[in-house]
Design a protein around this motif. Structure first.
Motif, mmCIF file in Angstrom:
data_model
loop_
_atom_site.group_PDB
_atom_site.id
_atom_site.type_symbol
_atom_site.label_atom_id
_atom_site.label_comp_id
_atom_site.label_asym_id
_atom_site.label_seq_id
_atom_site.Cartn_x
_atom_site.Cartn_y
_atom_site.Cartn_z
ATOM 1 N N GLU A 92 54.435 -46.551 -14.636
ATOM 2 C CA GLU A 92 53.739 -45.262 -15.041
ATOM 3 C C GLU A 92 53.972 -44.881 -16.111
ATOM 4 N N LEU A 93 53.054 -44.720 -17.317
ATOM 5 C CA LEU A 93 53.024 -44.400 -18.586
ATOM 6 C C LEU A 93 52.439 -43.048 -18.696
ATOM 7 N N TRP A 94 53.103 -42.082 -19.797
ATOM 8 C CA TRP A 94 52.419 -40.754 -19.882
ATOM 9 C C TRP A 94 52.196 -40.031 -18.732
ATOM 10 N N ASP A 95 51.329 -39.122 -18.520
ATOM 11 C CA ASP A 95 50.857 -38.704 -17.152
ATOM 12 C C ASP A 95 49.673 -39.295 -16.431
ATOM 13 N N ILE A 96 49.287 -40.715 -16.919
ATOM 14 C CA ILE A 96 48.029 -41.216 -16.328
ATOM 15 C C ILE A 96 48.626 -42.113 -15.047
ATOM 16 N N TYR A 97 47.974 -41.852 -14.145
ATOM 17 C CA TYR A 97 48.405 -42.509 -12.809
ATOM 18 C C TYR A 97 47.382 -43.312 -12.121
ATOM 19 N N ASN A 98 47.410 -44.516 -12.093
ATOM 20 C CA ASN A 98 46.587 -45.382 -11.363
ATOM 21 C C ASN A 98 46.479 -45.180 -9.873
ATOM 22 N N THR A 99 45.503 -44.648 -9.563
ATOM 23 C CA THR A 99 45.091 -44.533 -8.165
ATOM 24 C C THR A 99 44.441 -45.565 -7.176
ATOM 25 N N ASN A 100 44.044 -46.400 -8.090
ATOM 26 C CA ASN A 100 43.128 -47.633 -7.279
ATOM 27 C C ASN A 100 43.744 -48.381 -6.325
ATOM 28 N N ILE A 101 43.224 -48.245 -5.097
ATOM 29 C CA ILE A 101 44.047 -48.984 -3.989
ATOM 30 C C ILE A 101 42.875 -49.803 -3.188
ATOM 31 N N HIS A 102 43.109 -50.749 -2.352
ATOM 32 C CA HIS A 102 41.987 -51.330 -1.519
ATOM 33 C C HIS A 102 42.079 -50.636 -0.229
ATOM 34 N N LYS A 103 41.039 -51.047 0.213
ATOM 35 C CA LYS A 103 40.763 -50.236 1.734
ATOM 36 C C LYS A 103 42.077 -50.541 2.635
ATOM 37 N N GLY A 104 42.503 -49.399 3.400
ATOM 38 C CA GLY A 104 43.397 -49.667 4.172
ATOM 39 C C GLY A 104 44.835 -49.462 3.594
ATOM 40 N N GLU A 105 45.045 -49.605 2.410
ATOM 41 C CA GLU A 105 46.240 -49.350 1.699
ATOM 42 C C GLU A 105 46.301 -47.637 1.666
ATOM 43 N N SER A 106 47.498 -47.345 1.109
ATOM 44 C CA SER A 106 47.767 -45.980 0.934
ATOM 45 C C SER A 106 48.711 -45.695 -0.147
ATOM 46 N N ILE A 107 49.033 -44.466 -0.661
ATOM 47 C CA ILE A 107 49.758 -43.875 -1.573
ATOM 48 C C ILE A 107 50.538 -42.718 -1.107
ATOM 49 N N ARG A 108 51.964 -42.745 -1.236
ATOM 50 C CA ARG A 108 52.753 -41.637 -1.244
ATOM 51 C C ARG A 108 53.036 -41.123 -2.471
ATOM 52 N N VAL A 109 52.668 -39.714 -2.602
ATOM 53 C CA VAL A 109 52.897 -39.230 -3.856
ATOM 54 C C VAL A 109 53.976 -38.126 -3.824
ATOM 55 N N PHE A 110 54.677 -38.055 -4.773
ATOM 56 C CA PHE A 110 56.033 -37.285 -4.702
ATOM 57 C C PHE A 110 55.956 -36.213 -5.930
ATOM 58 N N PRO A 111 55.082 -34.840 -5.814
ATOM 59 C CA PRO A 111 55.033 -34.191 -7.056
ATOM 60 C C PRO A 111 56.307 -33.652 -7.366
ATOM 61 N N LEU A 112 57.438 -33.507 -6.540
ATOM 62 C CA LEU A 112 58.594 -32.913 -7.018
ATOM 63 C C LEU A 112 59.826 -33.886 -7.415
ATOM 64 N N SER A 113 59.261 -35.031 -7.905
ATOM 65 C CA SER A 113 60.125 -36.288 -8.298
ATOM 66 C C SER A 113 61.186 -35.660 -9.311
ATOM 67 N N ASN A 114 60.714 -34.951 -10.132
ATOM 68 C CA ASN A 114 61.598 -34.563 -11.341
ATOM 69 C C ASN A 114 62.607 -33.150 -11.081
ATOM 70 N N TRP A 115 62.293 -32.716 -9.887
ATOM 71 C CA TRP A 115 63.373 -31.475 -9.766
ATOM 72 C C TRP A 115 64.458 -32.074 -9.159
ATOM 73 N N THR A 116 65.437 -31.064 -9.515
ATOM 74 C CA THR A 116 66.803 -31.273 -8.663
ATOM 75 C C THR A 116 67.033 -29.899 -7.559
ATOM 76 N N GLU A 117 68.183 -30.278 -6.953
ATOM 77 C CA GLU A 117 68.278 -29.315 -5.919
ATOM 78 C C GLU A 117 68.345 -27.867 -6.533
ATOM 79 N N LEU A 118 68.995 -27.907 -7.747
ATOM 80 C CA LEU A 118 69.288 -26.663 -8.321
ATOM 81 C C LEU A 118 67.883 -25.878 -8.663
ATOM 82 N N ASP A 119 67.045 -26.840 -9.433
ATOM 83 C CA ASP A 119 65.803 -26.407 -9.608
ATOM 84 C C ASP A 119 65.083 -25.771 -8.571
ATOM 85 N N ILE A 120 65.073 -26.232 -7.384
ATOM 86 C CA ILE A 120 64.357 -26.011 -6.168
ATOM 87 C C ILE A 120 64.934 -24.571 -5.588
ATOM 88 N N TRP A 121 66.168 -24.120 -5.712
ATOM 89 C CA TRP A 121 66.674 -23.261 -5.319
ATOM 90 C C TRP A 121 66.167 -22.130 -6.349
#
Lengths: 385, 634
Positions: free
Chosen positions: A249-278
């Protein structure tokens, strides 16, 4: 009319006039977003607190213009509207905009996205960010909760009320096969229970609705094995995670191409810490399940963990007797698998304070991780988030 | 228990106030295990006290058991998941670490530094504001120092910290430090850094990490953490012209039409003139909409929704630019390209190119040179292998809007995606437009394809015969052409014999040459279709992606893929030209079916197996198909 009633009436009027939420005002007056509603429900406070609150209230009432705490993200705090751009976005703003960017990418490129909602604090933040990302539109995807049927009752009540209030579509999925076999943590053990009612149930739900992208609230700081997890995580048509086959994953360009039947889990909070959340929950007055706040609750102590007696399905062992203790929860899951901690933290600032002064990391309260070493990695490969 | 503990304990409200407006910095650490990189990161995590007690006691016992520091805490153990990963054979990767102080939140991209991990380092550098390059004071500047510096410079990082580490092992000697600093500054002249700070350091002993060390009182600069807490990197994007790639069109109802995106550079206010690329439509901003209320102004990295004064047609993929300073547009440009996949780059093959918000088919038309990441020396080459960097010309099927990568990382970057596997296989940084896009105009022709076809009373098309060597492609094509000729059709055959000996005699049989071979054949056949001919092309054409490319050159009904599916055993048995025997003996390399792959078509219009029918029968089938599909009418 008592001073407390007076305070509440004036605060509600203020909310109406200045278009502020009652929780925001509550936070300003009492340093606690829920303080006012607690007082309204018959709660009490010290005279000193009341005095301070009334003084602050008078101050806000007198102010010429509504100063909205989370409006105009970078609009400078000074009243001059055109005071120039703020030099730098705060860390919470940066995290927020990154998450929004990710969500918009998914909605633009996915055929049928869904947001997984666990009712916990991270989900609360993720949902709040989704409301922001698409405003004035509603988030263009449904919210899905995989219900193991063993969640705390307060979680379910909160879920139904909150999602309804936001006006979103809620899908609740239960593994009916598991229900038929009466799978539960006591009869089958935490491992089988979690696999059947959570992991398998999630796969069933994704297959049933043919979702190609699912948002999840996982964070990289939760656990060592997640530090290298991608924001976009690819799953085979059997929902398996292949650690050797993830995309750079470079920059904020995300390759979202998948074949039929495959899927993607996306984690928008990846860079948050527990303290950030609170901090963000506090700053934005985001409602969360009351279980996070300390309260007298019936618990039994078992293998060094305090389990709350949430309903009569908890089999008491000989000699075990539920006792009332002031406890709260740092993470939420199935009630028999979630340990409570002794705490007196009744407000968000107190929770944050407790967290900053605490001595153990967040996932300690989660029994599922203790079950097996390196269990997250393994569960992830099997399709658990 | 954190260092914020004192404030948090006494006055949590004051703490929250102070921490709500912390700023944010992302940095990458470059260095190998031996340079003390893990020790440095572990030390930063430890000193900012973001380690919980359960983790700390685990660390203390691990240090005694596994550590290399005797009784002392081995900070490297806090972050070293990588060694274990290597043993398990899991991709060695970028790990992200988090810590914060009273002033800033930090995200650290932790990547391995060996040459085979150039890809990972580039990934970590692509989002970093600053790089820390570690040098072992005993060893000075090494090949890897140059490589790390080159990669972070290439990825557009302008501020670097050179951490001259392990000063404790050279007795904190000033002359050692100064010699390395001078040498580094001299080397860095060929890179594009704007600021370089050299710090004498001992990550192990904690010298010049959180505060100045008394052991290096000759050093005048700041310690590492205070510098990281205060360095200003915000001006990079705010001084640029306004850019917002449109991610999503926001249409809750008929009365609202907004354009959502993250600002990639510059600032915007209501009333500002804008121009939309690629349509070049002009308008002005009427509102900057966010959930918290409309904004008076918005700047870099903010996620906003703009509404415009006029009703204009804008969609995802467009870029909204400052009216006075729009981005450039081109379909041919030069770029630095980093190859990220085990399958090498094939110039001429069509890939997908994805920019901030747009995906278009693209090909690398020319690899101008490769760059040796260790010496920065230019080298010639035909392809890029995994972790290699080159300067290329690229061509896209539609124009894209862009800025030079050095001016704007967000609008100057792209990734390449393989069309079949969907893998991300390359990362690019745009240098400049080749300007040919603007200069070459299609000559408007009075006589067009339809006119030529009418004159010949036929429907032009391309019959693409694919199959193994010896499958019968040319024989069948020959018979089909004869039949068509007999019924008065205008035809032409392209095959290995008339192409490989002339037009393509400069090409061999490597994968890269095979791709170029088919590209040229496809383009030639396309011209013939344009001339109104029925063209019969017989080439092994083993790769699906090149056949797809050929198909994309002509209109939908003008391409017929004829798959001669005679099995390998039969072809090898026939071995008309004796090639299989030679290939088996190893005298011919890259022979399709033996040591080079044949990707069978999945959706060929016609499939025939000459092991179960004669060539004449096969030809008859094809002519029947042409008749039935209306190609022989008129």
């Amino acid at each position: 009319m008592s001073s407390i009633d007076d305070l509440i009436a004036r605060a509600e009027r203020l909310a109406e006039n200045k278009k502020l939420s009652i929780t925001t005002i509550s936070r300003k007056l009492l340093n606690d977003g829920k303080g006012l509603s607690r007082l309204k429900a018959g709660g009490q406070c010290t005279l000193k607190t009341l005095e301070t609150a009334l003084a602050k209230l008078a101050e806000i009432e007198a102010a010429p213009q509504a100063d909205r705490p989370f409006s105009a993200s970078t609009a400078p705090a000074s009243p001059k509207p055109n005071a120039g751009p703020s030099p730098q976005l705060s860390h919470l703003k940066r995290l927020e905009t990154e998450s929004i960017h990710i969500m918009r990418e998914v909605v633009s490129e996915a055929e049928k996205p869904v947001m997984l909602y666990s009712v916990g604090k991270d989900s609360a933040v993720m949902l709040h960010l989704a409301m922001k990302a698409f405003y004035p539109s509603k988030p263009p995807f449904p919210v899905m909760h995989v219900d193991t049927t063993w969640k705390f009752r307060e979680m379910i009540a909160f879920r139904d009320e909150w999602i309804n209030k936001l006006g979103l579509d809620l899908i609740v999925h239960v593994n009916e096969e598991g229900v038929r076999q009466e799978v539960g943590p006591f009869t089958h053990g935490s491992q089988i229970h979690t696999d059947m009612m959570k992991t398998q149930a999630l796969k069933q739900a994704l297959d049933k609705h043919q979702f190609d992208v699912a948002f999840g609230g996982a964070r990289r700081d939760e656990e060592k094995s997640r530090a290298k997890e991608r924001i976009f995580s690819f799953r085979s048509s059997q929902h398996r995670w292949d650690p050797k086959n993830q995309r750079p994953e470079l920059w904020d360009i995300y390759n979202t191409n998948i074949h039929k039947g495959e899927s993607i889990r996306v984690f928008p909070l990846s860079n948050w810490t527990e303290l950030d959340i609170w901090q963000y929950i506090y700053k934005e007055s985001i409602p969360i399940v009351p279980l996070y706040f300390a309260k007298e609750r019936p618990v039994v102590e078992r293998d060094g963990t305090m389990i709350m007696v949430d309903d009569d399905r908890l089999p008491l062992k000989p000699g075990e007797k539920p006792e009332m203790r002031k406890v709260r929860f740092r993470t939420l899951g199935c009630y028999p698998l979630t340990g409570a901690v002794d705490s007196s933290a009744e407000t968000l600032p107190e929770i944050i304070q407790e967290m900053l002064l605490t001595k153990s990391s967040e996932r300690q309260g989660r029994m599922i991780d203790h079950d097996q070493s390196a269990s997250m990695e393994k569960k992830k490969q099997e399709g658990y988030f | 228990m954190s260092h914020h503990a004192a404030l948090a304990e006494q006055d949590i409200m004051a703490y929250l106030q102070a921490h709500e407006d912390k700023s944010f910095l992302r940095f990458i650490t470059c260095g190998s295990v031996d340079d003390g990189k893990s020790t440095l990161i572990g030390r930063l995590l430890y000193d900012s006290k973001l380690i919980f007690e359960d983790q700390l006691s685990a660390l203390e016992s691990d240090s005694k058991k596994l550590g290399t520091q005797g009784e002392k805490i081995d900070f490297a153990l806090l972050v070293d998941g990588l060694a274990a990963e290597r043993e398990q054979g899991i991709t060695i990767d970028v790990a992200y670490r988090f810590f914060s102080t009273d002033k800033r939140k930090f995200i650290v991209a932790d990547t391995p530094g060996h040459e085979q991990y150039t890809r990972n380092m580039a990934t970590g550098a692509s989002t970093a504001d600053i790089a820390i390059i570690l040098i072992d004071a005993r060893k000075g500047i090494l090949t890897q120092t140059r490589r790390h510096s080159f990669i972070v410079s290439l990825l557009g990082i302008k501020n670097v910290i050179v951490a001259i580490n392990k000063m404790d092992l050279v007795d904190y000697a000033q002359d050692v430090f100064e010699k390395i600093e001078a040498e580094y500054r001299e080397f860095a002249k060929q890179l594009t850094f704007e600021s370089i700070l050299c710090i004498p350091m001992s990550a192990l002993e904690g010298d010049n990490i959180t505060e100045k060390s008394h052991l290096t009182d000759w050093y005048q600069g700041p310690a590492l953490l205070p510098y990281l807490e205060t360095v200003d990197v915000s001006s990079n994007l705010s001084d640029k012209p306004f850019r917002m790639p449109v991610q999503w069109v926001n249409r809750p109802n008929l009365d609202f039409r907004g354009f959502s995106g993250t600002i990639a550079g510059g600032a915007i206010r209501p009333g500002d003139d804008i121009v939309v690329l690629p349509s070049a439509i002009r308008s002005s901003v009427s509102r900057i909409v966010t959930y918290g209320g409309d904004l008076e102004e918005a700047g870099p990295d903010q996620a906003v929704t703009l509404t415009l004064a006029d009703e204009v047609d804008i969609s995802r993929g467009d870029i909204i630019c400052a009216g006075q300073a729009p981005a450039e547009q081109t379909d041919q440009f030069a770029a630095h390209l980093l190859w990220m996949h085990e399958d090498a780059l094939l110039p001429g093959r069509q890939y997908l190119l994805k920019t901030a918000n747009r995906t278009v088919p693209a090909t690398v038309t020319e690899l101008k040179h490769k760059i040796n990441v260790n010496t920065l020396v230019k080298q010639s080459g035909k392809t890029l292998e995994l972790n290699e960097i080159g300067v290329c010309n690229l061509s896209t099927t539609q124009p894209i809007a862009f800025d030079n990568y050095n001016d704007n990382r967000k609008t100057g970057s792209f990734i390449l995606i393989d069309r079949q596997s969907n893998n991300t296989i390359g990362a690019g940084m745009i240098d400049f437009s080749l300007r040919r896009a603007q200069n070459v105009h299609w000559q408007h022709l009075e006589i067009d394809k339809a006119a030529r076809a009418r004159q010949k009373h036929q429907k032009p098309c391309m019959l693409w015969f694919t199959g193994l060597s010896g499958s019968g492609k040319s024989t069948v094509a020959n018979l089909v052409e004869k039949r068509l000729h007999d019924i008065g059709r205008h035809t032409y055959s392209l095959d290995g014999d008339n192409i490989r000996h002339g037009l393509n005699k400069d090409l061999g049989f490597t994968d890269a040459d095979r791709v170029e071979n088919i590209r040229r054949v496809g383009e030639t056949a396309k011209l013939m279709v344009d001339a109104g001919m029925v063209v019969l092309v017989s080439f092994i054409s083993p790769f699906a992606s090149e056949r797809r490319l050929a198909r994309s050159l002509v209109e939908k009904n003008e391409f017929l893929e004829v798959y001669i599916s005679t099995p390998l055993e039969v072809c090898e048995q026939r071995d008309v030209k004796g090639l299989y025997a030679k290939a088996r003996r190893g005298e011919i390399k890259n022979f399709t079916g033996i040591d080079s792959e044949y990707e069978a078509p999945e959706n060929a219009e016609i499939e025939l197996d000459t092991s179960v029918m004669t060539a004449a029968e096969a030809a008859e089938e094809i002519v029947k198909h042409l008749e039935a599909s209306g190609y022989l009418e008129g």
